[in-house]
Design a protein around this motif. Sequence first.
Motif: not given
Length: 426
Positions: A28-35
Amino acid sequence: MPFRFVHTADLHLDSPLRSLALRNADLAEIVRGASRRAFVKIVDLCIAEQVDALLIAGDLYDGSQTSMNTALFLGRELRRLDEAGIRTFVIRGNHDAQSQVTNELTLPPSAHVFKGKAKAVLAKTLASGRDVYVHGVSFASPHAPESLLPAFQPPMPGAVNIGMLHTSLAGAAGHDPYAPCSAADLVAHGFDYWALGHIHQRQIHATGRFVVMPGIPQGRDINEAGVKSVTLVAIDDDGRTEIAEMPLGIASFERLPVDITGLSEWRDVLDAVRQALTRVTVDTAAENVILRVTLTGATPLAWRLRHDTDLLRAEIDNIAAGIVGCWIEKLELACRSPLAEKTGAMLDPVDELVALVEADVLPAHGFRQEVRAAVEDLLQQLPPELRQALAPDEDAIERLAFEAGASGGMEVLAHLHGGSAGEGSH
């Protein structure tokens, strides 16, 4: 030297998580910070390529969820471009128009945000003396049901002309009409390049006079699968245009079918999954690969796999944890028990029931209506943002109801079968 720029759109900075399956906190942290990481890489690319400008064709923000922290991050990155002598041109899309901080951010002098009235801005004068103009118009509100093309002035005579427009073009599945127009109309307007935004799938609609939709630079869920990119553009004195797709490779959502036909041992299934995970992780040009794994084919283990899905998911998660950059977003079971093929052979009673359910129950109008009513009732009890993410339109509600009916039926049949008692037992 040509005029060189990077064209992107639809960054949706700090977009909220859109998948309930992202239960793993690290994932979830990877996806949250991906943008954010994607935007940092875009700025890095601009600086490395020493381009003249970055063009952002709308939806830089993600609507009302945007915070001042998002805006401050954006300001820092745009100052990096300013310090490198790179200009930024931004138009506001439908999501930007919903943002509460869109008008509060102080941008560096090299950044130009177009307003609700179309305007031409001198971007550069080439060594030959030929000017380059960027034309753009922003959404003043979240809706633009009419074409914005008539708002643009004609091409500046003797200049290179680049247009920026946030539009659904002639329409796209899953998208309401936004500033609709045709690619042919854009070409006929006479600009050398149209930098579009809004549709999240990359597509080149015209060449010669280019009309380009760059796609979202970072996918947010399985429906935005694949490695995403931006477009690097060079336009020379004669108006000749060259473009190149530049992958970013932060996090890539991928669908991964794994055929387990004929496998009768639990460990063989896990080996097949391990090989597939390793292969797709190596072959995908992204730092992180987020997979929706679907087991397919006919196997004697079909009912046991359904009965012990939690154990299967845990073992597959464990396999993925041993592969750098590999994550499991969701596990789906589309495998089935092989039916007896010999004439007169007795079929497994549950397999007969499966055939009956698939042929008569699932397609029945009454059953589908009941399931849909139950799904709609559950959706109404969810927070609005979660409801919108799960089922944004009628087609999504219908699909969700069908999947709920089908998967629920298979779960019940799996427990009737008693597959955990043994790989071939009934």
